[in-house]
Design a protein around this motif. Structure first.
Motif, PDB file in Angstrom:
ATOM      1  N   ILE B  73       0.851  -1.181   0.000  1.00  0.00           N
ATOM      2  CA  ILE B  73       0.000   0.000   0.000  1.00  0.00           C
ATOM      3  C   ILE B  73       0.888   1.233   0.000  1.00  0.00           C
ATOM      4  O   ILE B  73       2.008   1.206   0.500  1.00  0.00           O
ATOM      5  CB  ILE B  73      -0.961   0.052   1.212  1.00  0.00           C
ATOM      6  CG1 ILE B  73      -0.193  -0.194   2.506  1.00  0.00           C
ATOM      7  CG2 ILE B  73      -2.102  -0.923   1.071  1.00  0.00           C
ATOM      8  CD1 ILE B  73      -1.014   0.138   3.722  1.00  0.00           C
ATOM      9  N   SER B  74       0.356   2.284  -0.588  1.00  0.00           N
ATOM     10  CA  SER B  74       1.125   3.519  -0.691  1.00  0.00           C
ATOM     11  C   SER B  74       0.493   4.542   0.239  1.00  0.00           C
ATOM     12  O   SER B  74      -0.715   4.752   0.201  1.00  0.00           O
ATOM     13  CB  SER B  74       1.072   3.988  -2.144  1.00  0.00           C
ATOM     14  OG  SER B  74       1.457   5.330  -2.224  1.00  0.00           O
ATOM     15  N   ARG B  75       1.309   5.136   1.115  1.00  0.00           N
ATOM     16  CA  ARG B  75       0.765   6.200   1.977  1.00  0.00           C
ATOM     17  C   ARG B  75       1.390   7.514   1.558  1.00  0.00           C
ATOM     18  O   ARG B  75       2.616   7.633   1.516  1.00  0.00           O
ATOM     19  CB  ARG B  75       1.110   5.924   3.450  1.00  0.00           C
ATOM     20  CG  ARG B  75       0.455   4.672   3.981  1.00  0.00           C
ATOM     21  CD  ARG B  75       0.126   4.792   5.470  1.00  0.00           C
ATOM     22  NE  ARG B  75      -0.261   3.484   5.989  1.00  0.00           N
ATOM     23  CZ  ARG B  75       0.609   2.609   6.491  1.00  0.00           C
ATOM     24  NH1 ARG B  75       1.897   2.910   6.586  1.00  0.00           N
ATOM     25  NH2 ARG B  75       0.190   1.444   6.918  1.00  0.00           N
ATOM     26  N   GLU B  76       0.544   8.479   1.273  1.00  0.00           N
ATOM     27  CA  GLU B  76       1.028   9.740   0.731  1.00  0.00           C
ATOM     28  C   GLU B  76       2.106  10.368   1.631  1.00  0.00           C
ATOM     29  O   GLU B  76       1.951  10.423   2.851  1.00  0.00           O
ATOM     30  CB  GLU B  76      -0.144  10.713   0.554  1.00  0.00           C
ATOM     31  CG  GLU B  76      -0.019  11.511  -0.741  1.00  0.00           C
ATOM     32  CD  GLU B  76      -1.296  12.277  -1.044  1.00  0.00           C
ATOM     33  OE1 GLU B  76      -1.193  13.386  -1.553  1.00  0.00           O
ATOM     34  OE2 GLU B  76      -2.379  11.741  -0.736  1.00  0.00           O
ATOM     35  N   ARG B  77       3.149  10.782   1.018  1.00  0.00           N
ATOM     36  CA  ARG B  77       4.289  11.430   1.675  1.00  0.00           C
ATOM     37  C   ARG B  77       5.010  10.539   2.682  1.00  0.00           C
ATOM     38  O   ARG B  77       5.917  10.971   3.354  1.00  0.00           O
ATOM     39  CB  ARG B  77       3.868  12.735   2.372  1.00  0.00           C
ATOM     40  CG  ARG B  77       3.808  13.928   1.408  1.00  0.00           C
ATOM     41  CD  ARG B  77       3.566  15.215   2.158  1.00  0.00           C
ATOM     42  NE  ARG B  77       2.328  15.169   2.925  1.00  0.00           N
ATOM     43  CZ  ARG B  77       1.135  15.484   2.413  1.00  0.00           C
ATOM     44  NH1 ARG B  77       1.027  15.860   1.161  1.00  0.00           N
ATOM     45  NH2 ARG B  77       0.065  15.409   3.155  1.00  0.00           N
TER      46      ARG B  77
END
Lengths: 464, 464
Positions: B73-77
């Motif tokens: 999963i990608s978490r912003e910043r």
């Protein structure tokens, strides 16, 4: 003897188009313009690659596409030749794939395929198809569509269209026609009455008739379906089951159903117990003020089936629609869908889902709406310039078509016949009318180029 | 704090797998094996690209796919992390997308998605999708499918299956289920009788029931449907409309209808005037002698509907089927299809057509049949080794499944329950039986790996 190769192809490495497509398009241009003629031989792949200073595989890919599309033919051990289909004089006009009889067809409001985010779509398809082991895992689903996709659709409807629905209320279909068919089959019994707008959308009517419905037409004016006439008809009709309508940019007249009529329609639905079948076929294309919220989003609308399409948001060639209703009815449509079709297109659902998640659809829609708004205004100015005093129309505040009435009262079937001989085609009133022909032409402006729009209108202006 | 990155990915430039997929698969392996755990952070794209000595875009493409498939999963910043879904102990077993409850599912004979020519398919899809201007040209067709595609299908049927049909006798559908649905709707009226094999293929039965048919079961033995029983039933049944059967590798028992019964069936059809609905669902998978010619190809077979699928020839995830009958009936199905679905999937038809024209399908089928033959023989040896004296079966001469009867007379529903607790699943008799349960298990062998097949059979051997 082979004719000499006389193409100058300029390859740009920075263009937004793959090199093999640049080559393919240059060859097509050369055929269309007559530089390359039927029977002309192309140099071999190796020589071509050297001339153009590209990889040989790139050339092969370009040739493959040209062969597949019918521009070139490959003869074993002899080489590649321009297809025999192109005779010189006609060359510029010929299309190799499914030539249409009309050069300029004012369709009923199809989007412009050239705007579709095909590069992005192609990328996600490639990723998905290359993960073939993955497909082994995908079991058959409930017939309603991928759960995650339906969640995304529910979010979109709740966020953008004021609905208040969960994924269990959504069935994803192959285009809105299947949504219509499933709704009709699950709702209607032999002899039930369905009220329809006149003029209206005939493919939907066919789904209701096929399910055994008797259709009763209701007139349409500048505020949409005439709810007073509907009310009078309701009092004298037995077996009332549903009203089918296109409240947002009525098909074909493009008018929007007024708020007061929306409220009245819902009241009548609650009073007489009929289902409102709301076909919101181009909700997403709104140019001026905000789009009206769907009738189905009103709090006191209890019996509704809301139908839409996702094709227009991505690419017209991808056919995907949906229907929304109460969970019990939707479950019924899912069971029927399993009998018709097992389930939807898993790859397509995954592909579109990824474009939704990555924001690509949102960016594309922003660009598309801006482009269509400009085109609508351009089409309006063309109408004003070439057909001033000859036609009546109202600029639509959204949607991809105009509704136009020639003042002369010219016979529209005759008009179409004359136009066809000039390579222009319009839709005649039988496409929309219940029985007696209703006067008007629905003219889509989105799928044609600016010059085609102008050329088409000039042809019409000469006749009427 | 970020955990240290401890992956060693070896990139091969010569492998038959794109570099981004090699990276993605290495990360998946690391998650499955526990080297990477839930919540672990991955290094940034730039650093990863440097470490692996690949282009940064390649890394980004790998990460995108891992995110899309739910592994990361990608978490912003903040960066990219291993998805929280994976708990350490269970990690090796978890699938991120649609986990099935059973680890090893003996399905009813699905092909192996891993054999599908996805690379070639991906290539033609890319070419087709990138030609978006082309889709503008594609008008709506008759509902029967692309004309050139139907020509190719007619050729294939005439050349490989001894038929004698033209493209006007073919309707291309979305999977064979739609062919069944269209046939049922266009053929059957309320109260008509359709005879079916017992045991047999229930999804087809549902299409007939939905159209209003009354189903009458006919027994099946080692020569296929019992035509003598059928004859007796015909004499005492009114409203006879059709017989639905799977003559080639009967579903589920895998037996082939003998030639004498084929001839008798056709005679009965001509005598009683019923339509033979022939579902030839796996004609293409024949291992030993030549496949029997379809009943519909016999010269004196006059009333038939021949149904097949193309999905298994390409990739199971692409759903495409067809029906063949007389031109008048086929036209009727095309009209109905326009009401249900407008038309088929133009891109898919074009893609498969290109694979047919380039010979890729032929090459793929040759490889696939060779691989399935080896797998069938391997499965037979496993059965002989692990279940000797415990089951009865006959090695099928084609098709992707065995029909197996445990000698112990064990309750198959109980067996399935016990197996499920061990992560193995079989199909129970209710899936095939008309009313009273018919004893036997249809076990597909194609979609499972060799080790899964063995593991599954060992589990079964322990129970019975």
């Amino acid at each position: 003897m082979l004719r000499p190769w006389r193409l100058n192809i300029e390859i740009s490495r920075t263009a937004n188009k793959a090199v093999y497509l640049q080559i393919a398009d240059a060859v097509i241009e050369a055929i269309k313009s007559g530089k390359l003629r039927s029977g002309d031989a192309l140099p071999g792949g190796r020589r071509l690659a050297e001339n153009l200073k590209v990889n040989r595989n790139t050339v092969i890919e370009a040739l493959e596409i040209l062969i597949a599309e019918g521009w070139l033919i490959s003869r074993e051990r002899k080489g590649t030749f321009v297809s025999e289909k192109f005779r010189l004089s006609e060359q510029a006009k010929l299309l190799p794939v499914k030539p249409t009889t009309a050069h300029i067809y004012f369709d009923d409001g199809l989007p412009d395929a050239r705007l579709a985010p095909m590069k992005e779509l192609s990328r996600v398809y490639r990723q998905l198809l290359n993960r073939n082991a993955r497909w082994q895992m995908l079991g058959y689903n409930s017939g309603l569509g991928d759960e995650e996709f339906r969640e995304a659709a529910a979010q979109m409807l709740n966020f953008n269209r004021g609905m208040n629905v969960s994924s269990s209320q959504i069935c994803i279909t192959r285009g809105s026609q299947m949504a219509m068919f499933l709704s009709a089959q699950c709702l209607i019994e032999e002899g039930d009455v369905v009220f329809v707008e006149n003029p209206g959308y005939k493919p939907a009517w066919r789904a209701f008739s096929h399910a055994g419905a008797e259709l009763v037409p209701v007139r349409v004016d500048e505020e949409g379906i005439d709810v007073d006439e509907l009310e009078q008809l309701l009092y004298k009709t037995p077996n009332i089951k549903a009203v089918y309508l296109t409240p947002h940019h009525q098909f074909p007249t493009t008018v929007t159903l007024s708020t007061s009529r929306r409220i009245k329609l819902i009241e009548l639905s609650n009073q007489f117990g009929f289902t409102i079948i709301e076909d919101d076929y181009d909700n997403e294309f709104q140019f001026d003020q905000r789009a009206f919220l769907p009738v189905s989003s009103f709090e006191n609308a209890h019996k509704y089936i809301y139908i839409g399409t996702l094709s227009k948001m991505v690419a017209p060639v991808l056919r995907m629609g949906f229907l929304v209703s109460d969970a019990e009815f939707v479950k019924k449509t899912g069971s029927l869908r399993k009998i018709i079709d097992v389930q939807g297109d898993s790859i397509m659902e995954q592909a579109i889902l990824q474009l939704i998640k990555s924001g690509e659809i949102r960016r594309h829609m922003k660009r598309a709406i801006a482009a269509y708004k400009v085109k609508r205004d351009f089409f309006e100015s063309l109408l004003a310039y070439h057909l001033r005093d000859k036609v009546e129309f109202k600029k639509p505040d959204g949607g991809l078509a105009f509704w136009i009435k020639p003042r002369s009262g010219v016979d529209l079937f005759e008009l179409n016949k004359v136009l066809l001989s000039k390579g222009v085609q319009i839709n005649t009133p039988d496409k929309f009318s219940f029985k007696e022909h209703i006067y008007g032409i629905r003219m889509g402006f989105a799928s044609l180029s600016e010059s085609q729009l102008e050329e088409g209108l000039i042809s019409i202006a000469k006749v009427i």
